[in-house]
Motif scaffolding. Structure first.
Motif, short mmCIF file in Angstrom:
data_model
loop_
_atom_site.label_atom_id
_atom_site.label_comp_id
_atom_site.label_asym_id
_atom_site.label_seq_id
_atom_site.Cartn_x
_atom_site.Cartn_y
_atom_site.Cartn_z
N GLY A 65 40.60 63.17 37.00
CA GLY A 65 40.06 63.88 35.84
C GLY A 65 39.52 62.89 34.83
N ASN A 66 39.36 63.35 33.57
CA ASN A 66 38.88 62.41 32.56
C ASN A 66 39.79 62.38 31.33
N ASP A 67 41.03 62.79 31.53
CA ASP A 67 41.98 62.77 30.41
C ASP A 67 42.71 61.44 30.40
N LEU A 68 42.40 60.65 29.38
CA LEU A 68 42.99 59.31 29.32
C LEU A 68 44.47 59.34 28.96
N SER A 69 45.02 60.54 28.61
CA SER A 69 46.44 60.57 28.26
C SER A 69 47.29 61.07 29.42
N HIS A 70 46.64 61.40 30.52
CA HIS A 70 47.40 61.81 31.71
C HIS A 70 46.97 60.92 32.88
N LEU A 71 47.86 60.03 33.25
CA LEU A 71 47.50 59.03 34.25
C LEU A 71 48.41 59.13 35.45
N SER A 72 48.03 58.40 36.48
CA SER A 72 48.83 58.39 37.69
C SER A 72 49.00 56.94 38.13
N VAL A 105 46.32 58.86 20.50
CA VAL A 105 46.51 57.79 21.47
C VAL A 105 45.40 56.76 21.27
N ASP A 106 45.78 55.50 21.35
CA ASP A 106 44.78 54.44 21.20
C ASP A 106 44.03 54.29 22.53
N VAL A 111 44.04 51.87 26.02
CA VAL A 111 44.34 52.40 27.36
C VAL A 111 43.27 51.97 28.35
N GLN A 112 42.00 52.05 27.92
CA GLN A 112 40.89 51.60 28.77
C GLN A 112 41.10 50.16 29.20
N SER A 146 49.17 49.91 40.39
CA SER A 146 47.84 50.29 39.94
C SER A 146 47.93 51.59 39.15
N ILE A 147 46.91 51.82 38.32
CA ILE A 147 46.89 53.03 37.51
C ILE A 147 45.51 53.65 37.59
N MET A 148 45.49 54.98 37.73
CA MET A 148 44.19 55.65 37.60
C MET A 148 44.37 56.94 36.85
N LEU A 149 43.24 57.59 36.55
CA LEU A 149 43.33 58.86 35.83
C LEU A 149 43.94 59.89 36.75
#
Lengths: 166, 586
Positions: A31-38, A2-3, A7-8, A24-27
């Motif tokens: 957590g700190n997994d940039l590939s699983h967002l909410s 994943v790029d 994502v950041q 809006s989007i957050m982790l």
């Protein structure tokens, strides 16, 4: 891979004008997994989803952004193109019409647009689509009721999170 | 195909008018050697794939003054149907033709790479990229090379090599294949090769007139037909198949009939059907139990008594009307009818299947005949005799193989033609009976003559006196002609009297080919000389082609024809023309 740099940037860009856009989007789960967002979207005005806040689980596949993100409603919602059982979404840009030039923000905005303009002829949930086509009044009632019941309870929690981010 | 049939007809009339069959045979021999005007199917090998599509590409390139890649994009979009492409051009105009297919040609393309000092923001990775590391597609969208490469790799892995669209949202343009090739090969040379292959193979996979040979394991060839997709062809690898459905050659069955039939034979659905109606599972051991008479209290081989009517377990004591401790619903009338129906259907199926199977089995046994006959011929040849030419024997044998196939497939045809599955509602009872009689008369005539032919060919004539051999020779020659004629008549009957009266066009049947299933000819490179460029390249390709196929020939083409053994060259040429009857069992 994943790029993550992208994502950041996407997260920062999306959350900059969340008050206006309503998305809006957050982790996920702080957590700190940039590939699983909410993701969060507010129900569009003048729809049975007005006043509700809808949570969307976002998972980024290995090939993101060259493959589409996987999105699913966490908040229960009564809508012809969203499964009332598991929140699966039927939307072309999340499938074959995805383009790497689209972003998570544009995808969420498309979901918001989908809430305003259901496409009952291409349904995800056949029961809801039937009701939408045959008994529109009941459909409106059920959708409103589901918004009241499921999309407003967590609104305080969401606002707190929003405050934190700001 | 038409050419084929009509020339046959001439042969046949010529033949039958002759008193002296020997002379007639010689005439037919000659006709074998004449090249046919147009081959109706060609084999495309891995090596000739590029040549095969060149004709269409050049046609579109010349017509629209396009580069090869744009012509390819247009043709892929229109499934390699140049006629259709031209029709769209005439109807909707060039712009729309291009737009629909995703060909875009922006006149003033901004070339970012010239402004080497500046950087450009790539909308995918959202980074500022030096201008020399970005690429602008024909549609005008510009992204960085890294992102393009990633995009291409994902799409190639996704099986979309033939239509990789631009990354911009809602842009329908197809990416320049040269750009894809260059960028991908910089990172994954293997994948770039695959991309190239996929692009070339579009000509086979997206093309109505070309099909892969269905041989397992794959022989690497594809077959191209000229105009009739309802035909049977033989690949250079020797496999014969129905071009329309890619299963074994099955005429006079239609593809649908054949599919139904193989399915039926496979799952034995009739047997299962009969069993469900005539047996009941024992409530204890679950074995199917058939009632062989007596009252409705049945006992299984395992000792468990049960009620035949409801299938439930019971006690042992009973009278003729009641069973102790048990009562269930009353006897149902339709039960009997259902069981009768299932029985009748099963018997009907068995009738046709037995005959189908018998001929298929004979066909397999007769395969061995080929070797025996060759031995017999060599024995006869070594004898001091005036008889030197044995083509009548090989021709007779080929005729036997051919007609045996027709005969065996005529049974599933009849099963469906006169059965309930497909045409029941379209014919009255009288009509059906009339047609069935007509067909069966022909079928029986054919059957009788095929058996006679088989009998004569199997006779141990190598030990007979010359006079007797001559007699057999006459019989074989005559029967070969009769059998061919009967096959032709049966196909005509099917086409005109049986299927002709029905509206449905789904039952297309590959026409009868007297000379056997047509062998696909090698792609003839004659027209290529018209193509202006890369003559040297084409030369090399055809060299490869010749080099790889030649050694394969002796094994892949059974040399049954009389002259085949002595002169391979001549046989090969004739094979190419598709005129030899070599429909041997595979």
């Amino acid at each position: 891979m994943v790029d993550f740099a992208r994502v950041q940037k996407e997260l920062a860009d999306c959350n900059r004008d969340m008050a206006i856009s309503g998305v809006s989007i957050m982790l996920h789960g702080n957590g700190n997994d940039l590939s699983h967002l909410s993701g969060t979207i507010t129900g569009p005005l003048a729809t049975p989803y007005e006043g509700g806040t809808f949570q969307i689980d976002i998972r980024l596949p290995e090939g993101y952004p060259f493959e589409p993100p996987k999105m699913q409603f966490v908040t229960k919602v009564w809508h012809p193109n969203i499964s009332s059982q598991n929140g699966a979404i039927c939307l072309d840009i999340l499938k074959d019409q995805w383009s790497p030039a689209l972003t998570l923000k544009t995808a969420l905005l498309s979901l918001q647009a989908l809430l305003s303009a259901p496409e009952p002829d291409d349904p995800q949930d056949a029961v809801v689509a039937q009701q939408y086509l045959r008994d529109y009044q009941t459909f409106m009632g059920t959708a409103r009721y589901w918004t009241e019941t499921f999309a407003k309870r967590s609104s305080i929690g969401t606002e707190e999170k929003v405050q934190k981010l700001l | 195909m038409e050419v084929f049939l009509s020339s046959d007809e001439e042969d046949y009339y010529y033949y039958s008018d002759r008193d002296d069959a020997l002379e007639g045979l010689d005439v037919e021999e000659d006709s074998y050697c004449q090249p046919k005007s147009v081959a109706s199917c060609q084999v495309i090998t891995k090596e000739s794939l590029l040549i095969a599509q060149r004709e269409e590409l050049h046609r579109v390139m010349d017509l629209l003054k396009l580069s090869e890649q744009h012509a390819r994009t247009l043709l892929i979009y229109h499934r390699w149907d140049a006629e259709k492409l031209i029709a769209v051009l005439v109807e909707k105009g060039k712009d729309q033709l291009f737009a629909e297919a995703g060909v875009s040609m922006v006149e003033q393309k901004v070339d970012f790479s010239l402004q080497s000092s500046s950087t450009i923001m790539c909308n995918i990775c959202m980074d500022d990229i030096p201008a020399k590391e970005v690429t602008t597609m024909d549609c005008g969208h510009c992204f960085c090379n890294n992102c393009w490469t990633e995009h291409f790799i994902v799409k190639i892995h996704d099986g979309q090599s033939r239509r990789i669209r631009c990354m911009a949202h809602k842009c329908n343009a197809i990416c320049d294949e040269a750009v894809v090739r260059n960028l991908v090969s910089a990172r994954h040379p293997d994948l770039a090769e695959k991309f190239e292959r996929f692009l070339l193979e579009s000509y086979i996979e997206d093309n109505r007139k070309v099909k892969w040979c269905p041989r397992v394991p794959h022989c690497g060839n594809a077959i191209r037909v000229v105009d009739d997709k309802f035909c049977e062809v033989e690949c250079a690898c020797g496999l014969q198949f129905c071009f329309s459905c890619s299963s074994e050659a099955h005429s006079p069955c239609s593809c649908m009939m054949w599919e139904l039939w193989t399915k039926k034979c496979k799952d034995e659905s009739e047997t299962v059907n009969w069993m469900t109606v005539n047996t009941k599972p024992c409530p204890k051991c679950y074995k199917p139990v058939e009632k062989n008479g007596g009252c409705n209290l049945v006992s299984c081989i395992c000792g468990q008594p049960f009620c035949w009517l409801c299938g439930g377990a019971t006690g042992r004591d009973h009278t003729w009307s009641t069973i102790s401790g048990h009562s269930c619903g009353r006897y149902k009338e339709d039960h009997e009818e259902k069981s009768e129906c299932a029985k009748r259907d099963l018997y009907r199926y068995m009738h046709y299947h037995n005959r189908y199977k018998a001929h298929t089995d004979s066909f397999k046994l007769e395969t061995k005949l080929k070797e025996t006959i060759e031995i017999k011929i060599s024995i006869l040849e070594s004898r001091e005799s005036t008889l030197k030419d044995f083509t009548w024997l090989t021709n007779g044998l080929n005729r036997l193989f051919r007609s045996r196939r027709v005969l065996s497939y005529s049974y599933p045809f009849a099963y469906y033609m006169f059965g309930e599955d497909l045409f029941w509602g379209e014919m009255s009872k009288e009509d059906r009976e009339l047609k069935q009689n007509l067909f069966e008369d022909q079928q029986q005539q054919l059957e009788a003559n095929v058996e006679r032919l088989s009998k004569f060919i199997e006779e141990p004539f190598e030990s007979y006196a010359e006079e007797k051999v001559m007699e057999i020779r006459m019989q074989v020659i005559n029967l070969s002609v009769v059998v061919d004629k009967l096959c032709k008549k049966m196909y005509e009957c099917i086409e005109n009297d049986l299927l002709g009266s029905h509206q449905s066009t789904i039952h297309n049947i590959a026409p009868y080919q007297s000379k056997g299933i047509e062998k696909a000819s090698e792609l003839s490179p004659c027209w290529i000389s018209k193509a202006d460029d890369s003559d040297a390249f084409l030369q090399s390709v055809s060299n490869i082609q010749g080099g790889t196929t030649e050694p394969g020939w002796p094994s892949s083409s059974p040399n049954l024809n009389g002259n085949g053994c002595s002169s391979r060259k001549r046989a090969r040429k004739a094979l190419g023309d598709g005129l030899f009857d070599l429909n041997l069992p595979a």
